[in-house]
Design an enzyme around this catalytic site. Structure first.
Site, PDB file in Angstrom:
ATOM      1  N   SER A  31       0.839  -1.306  -0.021  1.00  0.00           N
ATOM      2  CA  SER A  31      -0.154  -0.146   0.016  1.00  0.00           C
ATOM      3  C   SER A  31       0.936   1.270  -0.012  1.00  0.00           C
ATOM      4  O   SER A  31       1.713   1.720  -0.864  1.00  0.00           O
ATOM      5  CB  SER A  31      -0.947  -0.082   1.194  1.00  0.00           C
ATOM      6  OG  SER A  31      -1.801   1.008   1.379  1.00  0.00           O
ATOM      7  N   ARG A  88      -1.706   5.125  19.586  1.00  0.00           N
ATOM      8  CA  ARG A  88      -1.926   3.594  19.323  1.00  0.00           C
ATOM      9  C   ARG A  88      -0.913   3.142  18.602  1.00  0.00           C
ATOM     10  O   ARG A  88      -0.160   3.656  17.695  1.00  0.00           O
ATOM     11  CB  ARG A  88      -3.506   3.378  18.405  1.00  0.00           C
ATOM     12  CG  ARG A  88      -3.201   4.003  17.035  1.00  0.00           C
ATOM     13  CD  ARG A  88      -4.628   3.918  16.105  1.00  0.00           C
ATOM     14  NE  ARG A  88      -4.677   2.737  15.778  1.00  0.00           N
ATOM     15  CZ  ARG A  88      -3.772   2.515  14.464  1.00  0.00           C
ATOM     16  NH1 ARG A  88      -3.140   3.306  13.929  1.00  0.00           N
ATOM     17  NH2 ARG A  88      -3.821   1.350  14.049  1.00  0.00           N
ATOM     18  N   THR A 142       1.012  -1.473  10.593  1.00  0.00           N
ATOM     19  CA  THR A 142       1.722  -1.559   9.437  1.00  0.00           C
ATOM     20  C   THR A 142       2.943  -1.207   9.405  1.00  0.00           C
ATOM     21  O   THR A 142       3.691  -1.255   8.676  1.00  0.00           O
ATOM     22  CB  THR A 142       0.823  -0.884   8.149  1.00  0.00           C
ATOM     23  OG1 THR A 142       1.034   0.561   8.800  1.00  0.00           O
ATOM     24  CG2 THR A 142      -0.506  -1.085   8.172  1.00  0.00           C
TER      25      THR A 142
HETATM   26  C1  LIG Z   1      -3.337   6.389  10.767  1.00  0.00           C
HETATM   27  C2  LIG Z   1      -3.540   5.712   9.768  1.00  0.00           C
HETATM   28  O1  LIG Z   1      -3.301   6.344   8.607  1.00  0.00           O
HETATM   29  N1  LIG Z   1      -3.338   4.343   9.694  1.00  0.00           N
HETATM   30  C3  LIG Z   1      -3.471   3.422   8.361  1.00  0.00           C
HETATM   31  C4  LIG Z   1      -2.328   2.327   8.420  1.00  0.00           C
HETATM   32  O2  LIG Z   1      -2.847   1.716   9.495  1.00  0.00           O
HETATM   33  P1  LIG Z   1      -1.871   1.549  10.953  1.00  0.00           P
HETATM   34  O3  LIG Z   1      -2.314   0.472  11.839  1.00  0.00           O
HETATM   35  O4  LIG Z   1      -2.229   2.946  11.690  1.00  0.00           O
HETATM   36  O5  LIG Z   1      -0.245   1.523  10.614  1.00  0.00           O
HETATM   37  O6  LIG Z   1      -2.663   1.652   7.486  1.00  0.00           O
HETATM   38  C5  LIG Z   1      -3.922   0.824   7.263  1.00  0.00           C
HETATM   39  C6  LIG Z   1      -3.832  -0.126   6.027  1.00  0.00           C
HETATM   40  O7  LIG Z   1      -3.635   0.652   5.088  1.00  0.00           O
HETATM   41  C7  LIG Z   1      -5.011   1.761   7.103  1.00  0.00           C
HETATM   42  O8  LIG Z   1      -6.297   1.321   7.416  1.00  0.00           O
HETATM   43  C8  LIG Z   1      -4.992   2.700   8.333  1.00  0.00           C
HETATM   44  O9  LIG Z   1      -5.965   3.845   8.598  1.00  0.00           O
HETATM   45 MG   LIG Z   2      -3.370   1.438   0.120  1.00  0.00          MG
END
Ligand SMILES: CC(=O)N[C@H]1[C@@H](OP(=O)(O)O)O[C@H](CO)[C@@H](O)[C@@H]1O
Ligand SMILES: [Mg+2]
Length: 561
Positions: free
Chosen positions: A68, A521, A525
């Site tokens: 992504s 939090r 990812t």
């Molecule tokens: C703050 C932020 O942008 N978090 C993103 C990011 O997740 P995190 O768990 O925050 O790394 O990647 C995810 C997958 O693409 C998306 O669903 C989410 O919104």
């Molecule tokens: Mg994406």
């Protein structure tokens, strides 16, 4: 499990030993890491997908190779369930165990126990079908081979390579295959283009947009979305779209470009600047499942006016509410007069406080879930029409089957008793939206077309759209810590329950700022703790974010006790 299956698993898995000293977790959106670490994990996800298909009576399952918005040297792998949505959360612990099994014997033992518990027959009598997709990352081709090896190590399982596609395209294909409808990439493009044209044909005659608002400039993040939008554009003769950062001119994926960069940094992506002042601009992320809009406010700065996922949610909610209001007006003498649909809006803690206030003032039901499409999607599915968006541009609209059936019936009624009426048009618009929007997952291309159709319907510029409400200034930071999983949150990630003490410290800090709000939090990812802060001014939001980041470092950083 018969002897053939056992020996096949033992021999094939021995070719894909797990990475040493690395613990992988399925996270917010599948497994994601440096591509060099992923071959074994992708092989094992191939096995998982085959077992999932067998468990789901041979339904088609998807495996997408993507990371992504992460940097180009990363890659990742995630599963699309038969509904087209994310892998059922009940299978995530098994996914983690598979990925981290230290030896082939452990792997075989895990699979043996799991198929017994889940009553999955591995005699090779049933067919399992897995669609494979990948984004444009260089590591995709070799990881594709590992996925194929994993799939073919389960008797009866067949891999079908769909090539380089956007993540939402693969999810859409899985959903379409399991609904028994045509599911090629061309079918995807045709469904989007025909439903877009239907909405354009239904634009009220009084809606006009100025010439400057006709043009749209899109940042393709040097990823797969740019090239797919090129194809789509040729099918939409009514749209004036300029595509930049398509990846064809040597730009690096997600580097200084893309929806995550634009939304987090609030800077114009590479290739955009003072020449674009006042234009409507959009930015896709690296696998085209996220979309944000923006405009360049003046020639002097590189900053942008961001129109994020919250504003897209608001635009869609206004449009859908307008159609539902038209439908619920007293019906004509031959149609039922009462008509009620349950419209729900789903956000996460990252939603700007101003957006939530705005949506509630519209009289909409607003609910919250933790971050991650899998949580929002599940919640949105509880409504007749569920709209969900994360602030970063992940989101879509889900229509319940029962609502669509009743809507189709109402449309037929209107077509016979009040052809050309406002009610008939409203029903047709909602049916067109249900076909244009990708109901499997968030889709930057389908979302972009829906935004464009609604802005033309309303006769709005991006500036008029952005003025729906004024965002509270906000700031996001990332903090590297010893162990991000030490942070346990609750209440849709708005409070930290472990380690003790940090939430009280955050609350004390936040109380110093007018309209202050902040939370932390663990990222699913990236190996970081994410910090979010908003306040009545940008300076205050920055200061609050920095203070909370210091608290994270004190409690969890490398210098912490
Ligand atoms: C703050 C932020 O942008 N978090 C993103 C990011 O997740 P995190 O768990 O925050 O790394 O990647 C995810 C997958 O693409 C998306 O669903 C989410 O919104
Ligand atoms: Mg994406």
């Amino acid at each position: 499990m018969n002897e053939d299956q056992r020996s096949l698993l033992l021999s094939s898995s021995s070719r894909f030993p797990p990475p040493q000293g690395v613990r992988l977790s399925y996270g917010t959106a599948g497994f994601r890491a440096d591509a060099a670490l992923l071959e074994s994990t992708v092989y094992r996800v191939g096995i998982l997908a085959a077992l999932r298909s067998l468990k789901m009576d041979g339904s088609v399952i998807g495996v997408m190779l993507t990371a992504s918005h992460n940097r180009v040297s990363d890659n990742g792998v995630k599963i699309a369930d038969p509904s087209g949505g994310m892998l059922s959360q009940s299978w995530e612990p098994f996914a983690d165990a598979l990925a981290n099994a230290p030896t082939s014997q452990h792997l075989l033992q895990l699979i043996t126990e799991f198929v017994e518990k889940e009553n999955i027959s591995l005699e090779g009598v049933r067919r399992a079908e897995i669609l494979l997709g990948r984004d444009t990352r260089p590591s995709g081709e070799s990881l594709l081979e590992a996925a194929k090896q994993g799939i073919s190590s389960i008797l009866g399982a067949v891999a079908i390579d769909m090539g380089i596609v956007t993540t939402p395209q693969l999810h859409w294909m899985v959903r379409a295959r399991n609904k028994g409808i045509k599911a090629s990439e061309l079918d995807y493009f045709e469904q989007l283009s025909s439903s877009f044209r239907c909405l354009i044909d239904l634009i009220p005659s009084g809606s006009k947009i100025s010439e400057v608002d006709e043009k749209l400039v899109v940042d393709g993040a040097n990823g797969v979305g740019g090239e797919k939008l090129e194809v789509l554009r040729k099918m939409l003769d009514g749209m004036v779209v300029e595509i930049r950062n398509s990846g064809k001119d040597g730009g690096v994926l997600n580097e200084g470009v893309g929806a995550d960069y634009v939304q987090k940094e609030k800077f114009a992506p590479s290739g955009f600047g003072s020449q674009d002042v006042g234009l409507r601009c959009a930015s896709l992320d690296g696998d085209a499942d996220r979309l944000v809009y923006f405009s360049v406010p003046s020639k002097s700065c590189n900053n942008i006016d961001l129109v994020d996922g919250d504003k897209m949610l608001s635009l869609f909610a206004i449009f859908i509410k307008e159609q539902l209001n038209t439908l619920s007006k007293e019906g004509t003498e031959n149609t039922s007069s009462s008509y009620h649909a349950r419209l729900g809006v789903v956000q996460t803690a990252y939603a700007n406080g101003a957006s939530t206030d705005y949506l509630k003032k519209l009289g909409l039901e607003v609910v919250f879930t933790p971050t991650g499409v899998k949580y929002l999607h599940e919640k949105a599915a509880e409504y007749d029409i569920g709209i969900y968006f994360e602030a970063n541009g992940h989101g879509t609209i889900i229509f319940s089957e029962s609502f669509l059936c009743s809507l189709e019936a109402r449309y037929q009624e209107f077509s016979s008793v009040s052809k050309g009426s406002e009610q008939q048009k409203a029903a047709l618009r909602l049916l067109a939206v249900s076909k244009l929007i990708n109901q499997a997952v968030g889709d930057a291309l389908s979302g972009l077309l829906l935004v464009e159709a609604i802005l033309q319907h309303m006769g709005w510029s991006i500036q008029r759209w952005s003025e729906l409400y004024k965002d509270l200034p906000s700031r996001q930071l990332k903090v590297k810590v010893v162990d991000r999983t030490a942070v346990i949150t609750a209440n849709a990630e708005t409070v930290v329950v472990r380690p003790p003490g940090i939430q009280e410290a955050i609350n004390a800090e936040t109380a110093k700022y007018p309209r202050g709000r902040s939370f932390i939090r663990p990222s699913g990812t990236e190996d970081v703790i994410r910090v979010y802060a908003e306040a009545s001014s940008q300076e205050a939001a920055n200061s609050l974010a920095n203070s909370v980041a210091r608290l994270v470092d004190q409690f969890l950083g490398f210098g912490s006790s």
